[in-house]
Design a protein around this motif. Structure first.
Motif, mmCIF file in Angstrom:
data_model
loop_
_atom_site.group_PDB
_atom_site.id
_atom_site.type_symbol
_atom_site.label_atom_id
_atom_site.label_comp_id
_atom_site.label_asym_id
_atom_site.label_seq_id
_atom_site.Cartn_x
_atom_site.Cartn_y
_atom_site.Cartn_z
ATOM 1 N N ILE A 87 16.160 -22.124 11.345
ATOM 2 C CA ILE A 87 15.591 -20.910 10.756
ATOM 3 C C ILE A 87 16.226 -20.606 9.406
ATOM 4 C CG2 ILE A 87 15.493 -18.386 11.019
ATOM 5 C CD1 ILE A 87 15.143 -18.892 14.055
ATOM 6 N N PHE A 88 17.525 -20.771 9.305
ATOM 7 C CA PHE A 88 18.245 -20.399 8.090
ATOM 8 C C PHE A 88 18.541 -21.578 7.172
ATOM 9 C CE2 PHE A 88 19.210 -16.941 11.055
ATOM 10 C CZ PHE A 88 18.731 -15.892 10.290
ATOM 11 N N MET A 89 18.031 -22.758 7.479
ATOM 12 C CA MET A 89 18.300 -23.937 6.670
ATOM 13 C C MET A 89 17.792 -23.784 5.237
ATOM 14 S SD MET A 89 17.276 -27.915 7.344
ATOM 15 C CE MET A 89 18.277 -28.077 8.807
ATOM 16 N N SER A 90 16.638 -23.196 5.058
ATOM 17 C CA SER A 90 16.080 -23.031 3.715
ATOM 18 C C SER A 90 16.931 -22.094 2.869
ATOM 19 C CB SER A 90 14.654 -22.493 3.793
ATOM 20 O OG SER A 90 13.839 -23.413 4.466
ATOM 21 N N PHE A 91 17.423 -21.035 3.476
ATOM 22 C CA PHE A 91 18.282 -20.104 2.735
ATOM 23 C C PHE A 91 19.602 -20.768 2.357
ATOM 24 C CE2 PHE A 91 15.517 -17.339 5.273
ATOM 25 C CZ PHE A 91 14.941 -16.608 4.244
ATOM 26 N N ASP A 92 20.122 -21.593 3.254
ATOM 27 C CA ASP A 92 21.352 -22.327 2.950
ATOM 28 C C ASP A 92 21.111 -23.323 1.820
ATOM 29 O OD1 ASP A 92 23.957 -23.239 3.107
ATOM 30 O OD2 ASP A 92 23.574 -24.529 4.836
ATOM 31 N N ALA A 93 19.951 -23.965 1.813
ATOM 32 C CA ALA A 93 19.631 -24.915 0.741
ATOM 33 C C ALA A 93 19.514 -24.214 -0.605
ATOM 34 C CB ALA A 93 18.328 -25.645 1.070
ATOM 35 N N TYR A 99 24.559 -22.436 -6.096
ATOM 36 C CA TYR A 99 25.993 -22.646 -6.279
ATOM 37 C C TYR A 99 26.249 -23.743 -7.306
ATOM 38 C CZ TYR A 99 30.758 -24.125 -5.303
ATOM 39 O OH TYR A 99 32.073 -24.481 -5.435
ATOM 40 N N PHE A 100 25.579 -24.886 -7.154
ATOM 41 C CA PHE A 100 25.817 -25.992 -8.080
ATOM 42 C C PHE A 100 25.224 -25.719 -9.454
ATOM 43 C CE2 PHE A 100 26.721 -28.324 -4.136
ATOM 44 C CZ PHE A 100 27.977 -28.799 -4.484
ATOM 45 N N THR A 101 24.153 -24.956 -9.517
ATOM 46 C CA THR A 101 23.616 -24.561 -10.817
ATOM 47 C C THR A 101 24.612 -23.654 -11.530
ATOM 48 O OG1 THR A 101 21.359 -24.711 -9.972
ATOM 49 C CG2 THR A 101 21.683 -23.446 -11.985
ATOM 50 N N THR A 111 31.649 -19.053 -9.342
ATOM 51 C CA THR A 111 31.410 -19.842 -8.131
ATOM 52 C C THR A 111 32.466 -19.563 -7.072
ATOM 53 O OG1 THR A 111 32.567 -21.735 -9.090
ATOM 54 C CG2 THR A 111 30.171 -21.665 -9.333
ATOM 55 N N PHE A 112 33.690 -19.272 -7.515
ATOM 56 C CA PHE A 112 34.736 -18.885 -6.568
ATOM 57 C C PHE A 112 34.335 -17.610 -5.828
ATOM 58 C CE2 PHE A 112 38.432 -16.112 -5.852
ATOM 59 C CZ PHE A 112 39.059 -16.835 -4.852
ATOM 60 N N ILE A 113 33.872 -16.623 -6.588
ATOM 61 C CA ILE A 113 33.424 -15.366 -5.970
ATOM 62 C C ILE A 113 32.218 -15.613 -5.092
ATOM 63 C CG2 ILE A 113 32.429 -13.086 -6.480
ATOM 64 C CD1 ILE A 113 35.390 -13.220 -7.044
ATOM 65 N N PHE A 114 31.279 -16.380 -5.606
ATOM 66 C CA PHE A 114 30.033 -16.642 -4.892
ATOM 67 C C PHE A 114 30.275 -17.359 -3.569
ATOM 68 C CE2 PHE A 114 26.014 -19.118 -4.373
ATOM 69 C CZ PHE A 114 25.164 -18.037 -4.207
ATOM 70 N N ASP A 115 31.231 -18.252 -3.545
ATOM 71 C CA ASP A 115 31.444 -19.052 -2.340
ATOM 72 C C ASP A 115 32.554 -18.480 -1.457
ATOM 73 O OD1 ASP A 115 30.694 -21.232 -0.758
ATOM 74 O OD2 ASP A 115 32.366 -22.413 -1.503
ATOM 75 N N SER A 116 33.764 -18.443 -1.944
ATOM 76 C CA SER A 116 34.913 -18.054 -1.114
ATOM 77 C C SER A 116 34.895 -16.585 -0.721
ATOM 78 C CB SER A 116 36.214 -18.363 -1.848
ATOM 79 O OG SER A 116 36.291 -19.732 -2.119
ATOM 80 N N PHE A 117 34.656 -15.722 -1.688
ATOM 81 C CA PHE A 117 34.625 -14.291 -1.404
ATOM 82 C C PHE A 117 33.535 -13.969 -0.379
ATOM 83 C CE2 PHE A 117 32.941 -10.031 -2.329
ATOM 84 C CZ PHE A 117 34.081 -9.276 -2.155
ATOM 85 N N MET A 159 21.661 -14.351 -9.890
ATOM 86 C CA MET A 159 22.691 -14.822 -10.817
ATOM 87 C C MET A 159 22.183 -15.980 -11.670
ATOM 88 S SD MET A 159 25.993 -14.518 -8.310
ATOM 89 C CE MET A 159 27.166 -15.266 -9.405
ATOM 90 N N VAL A 160 21.422 -16.892 -11.080
ATOM 91 C CA VAL A 160 20.874 -18.010 -11.848
ATOM 92 C C VAL A 160 19.898 -17.495 -12.894
ATOM 93 C CG1 VAL A 160 19.360 -20.036 -11.697
ATOM 94 C CG2 VAL A 160 21.238 -19.774 -10.089
ATOM 95 N N LYS A 161 19.058 -16.557 -12.526
ATOM 96 C CA LYS A 161 18.073 -15.998 -13.455
ATOM 97 C C LYS A 161 18.731 -15.213 -14.586
ATOM 98 C CE LYS A 161 13.905 -14.887 -14.771
ATOM 99 N NZ LYS A 161 13.308 -15.739 -15.724
ATOM 100 N N SER A 162 19.878 -14.578 -14.330
ATOM 101 C CA SER A 162 20.530 -13.743 -15.342
ATOM 102 C C SER A 162 21.120 -14.540 -16.496
ATOM 103 C CB SER A 162 21.626 -12.898 -14.706
ATOM 104 O OG SER A 162 22.747 -13.700 -14.414
ATOM 105 N N LYS A 163 21.470 -15.784 -16.275
ATOM 106 C CA LYS A 163 22.055 -16.683 -17.277
ATOM 107 C C LYS A 163 23.413 -16.217 -17.818
ATOM 108 C CE LYS A 163 17.711 -18.465 -18.809
ATOM 109 N NZ LYS A 163 17.458 -19.822 -19.019
ATOM 110 N N LYS A 164 24.072 -15.284 -17.162
ATOM 111 C CA LYS A 164 25.402 -14.854 -17.604
ATOM 112 C C LYS A 164 26.462 -15.909 -17.295
ATOM 113 C CE LYS A 164 24.357 -9.990 -17.219
ATOM 114 N NZ LYS A 164 24.574 -8.745 -16.541
ATOM 115 N N TRP A 165 26.122 -16.883 -16.510
ATOM 116 C CA TRP A 165 27.041 -17.923 -16.099
ATOM 117 C C TRP A 165 27.067 -19.089 -17.078
ATOM 118 C CZ3 TRP A 165 24.150 -22.295 -15.450
ATOM 119 C CH2 TRP A 165 22.785 -22.112 -15.251
ATOM 120 N N VAL A 166 26.135 -19.135 -18.019
ATOM 121 C CA VAL A 166 26.015 -20.251 -18.936
ATOM 122 C C VAL A 166 27.080 -20.161 -20.029
ATOM 123 C CG1 VAL A 166 24.524 -21.422 -20.594
ATOM 124 C CG2 VAL A 166 23.546 -20.430 -18.525
ATOM 125 N N VAL A 167 27.810 -21.247 -20.221
ATOM 126 C CA VAL A 167 28.777 -21.347 -21.305
ATOM 127 C C VAL A 167 28.245 -22.383 -22.278
ATOM 128 C CG1 VAL A 167 31.140 -21.963 -21.930
ATOM 129 C CG2 VAL A 167 30.693 -20.747 -19.803
#
Length: 173
Positions: A87-93, A99-101, A111-117, A159-167
Motif C-alpha cells: 500500500i505504501f510502496m509508491s509513497f516510499d518510492a 531524497y536523491f533529487t 537531506t539530513f533533515i529530510f531523512d534522519s530527522f 521541497m523539490v518544486k521549491s528549488k531552494k535546494w539547488v546550488v
C-alpha cells in the motif's frame, strides 16, 4: 528453494535501483526542455513502476509467505505485513526519488533533515508511543507508522518544486 528466492530478490532489487538511476538521468536530461513538468519525469516514472511492483507484491504476498516452513498464523501475519508494505510502496518510492533529487542539489543538510530527522521524530517516536501506550494491534501500528510516508513524500515533492535546494556551481556572481 529459499536461497533461490533470495537470489532473485537481490537481482530484482538491484535492477530496480538501476531503473531509479535511469529515471533520474532521464529527468535531468529532459529538464533542459524549459517546461516545469519535465522536472518530475523521474519521479513519475518511479511512481508508475512502484505501483506495478506494489501490485505484484500484493498478489504474491501469500505465495511468498508459503515458501517458509512455519505456522499458518505466522504466514497470515507475513502476508498482511506485505500488503501494508504494498500500500505504501509508491509513497516510499516518491520519498526516495525526492531524497536523491535533493541530495544531488548540493545542500546535504536538507537531506539530513529530510531523512534522519523525519525518521527519528515521526517513525521511531510514533512506533514507540503507539506500541507502549495504546492497545492497538501490531498491524494497525505498522499501518499508522507507514502512513507517515504520505507526509514525507508530500514534503519531498514540495521541497523539490521549491528549488531552494539547488546550488549553482558554475554561475559567476
Amino acid at each position: 528453494m529459499l536461497q533461490q528466492a533470495r537470489k532473485y530478490f537481490l537481482i530484482f532489487s538491484s535492477e530496480l535501483s538501476i531503473f531509479s538511476w535511469i529515471c533520474l538521468i532521464v529527468s535531468r536530461q529532459c529538464k533542459n526542455k524549459g517546461k516545469w513538468w519535465w522536472e518530475f519525469v523521474g519521479i513519475v516514472l518511479t511512481l508508475i513502476i512502484s505501483i506495478v511492483l506494489a501490485g505484484i507484491l500484493a498478489l504474491c504476498a501469500r505465495p511468498i509467505s508459503n515458501i517458509y516452513n512455519t505456522t499458518e498464523m505466522i504466514k497470515d501475519m507475513a502476508t498482511k505485513f506485505m500488503w501494508v508494505s504494498a500500500i505504501f510502496m509508491s509513497f516510499d518510492a516518491i520519498t526516495t526519488s525526492c531524497y536523491f533529487t535533493l541530495r544531488s542539489g548540493g545542500k546535504t543538510f536538507i537531506t539530513f533533515i529530510f531523512d534522519s530527522f523525519f525518521l527519528w521524530v515521526f517513525f521511531v517516536s510514533s512506533a514507540f508511543i503507539l506500541s507502549r501506550f495504546t492497545d492497538l494491534p501490531i498491524f494497525a501500528i505498522y499501518f499508522i507508522v507507514n502512513s507517515f510516508f504520505i507526509v514525507k513524500s508530500t514534503i519531498g515533492l514540495i521541497m523539490v518544486k521549491s528549488k531552494k535546494w539547488v546550488v549553482n556551481l558554475v554561475e559567476n556572481k
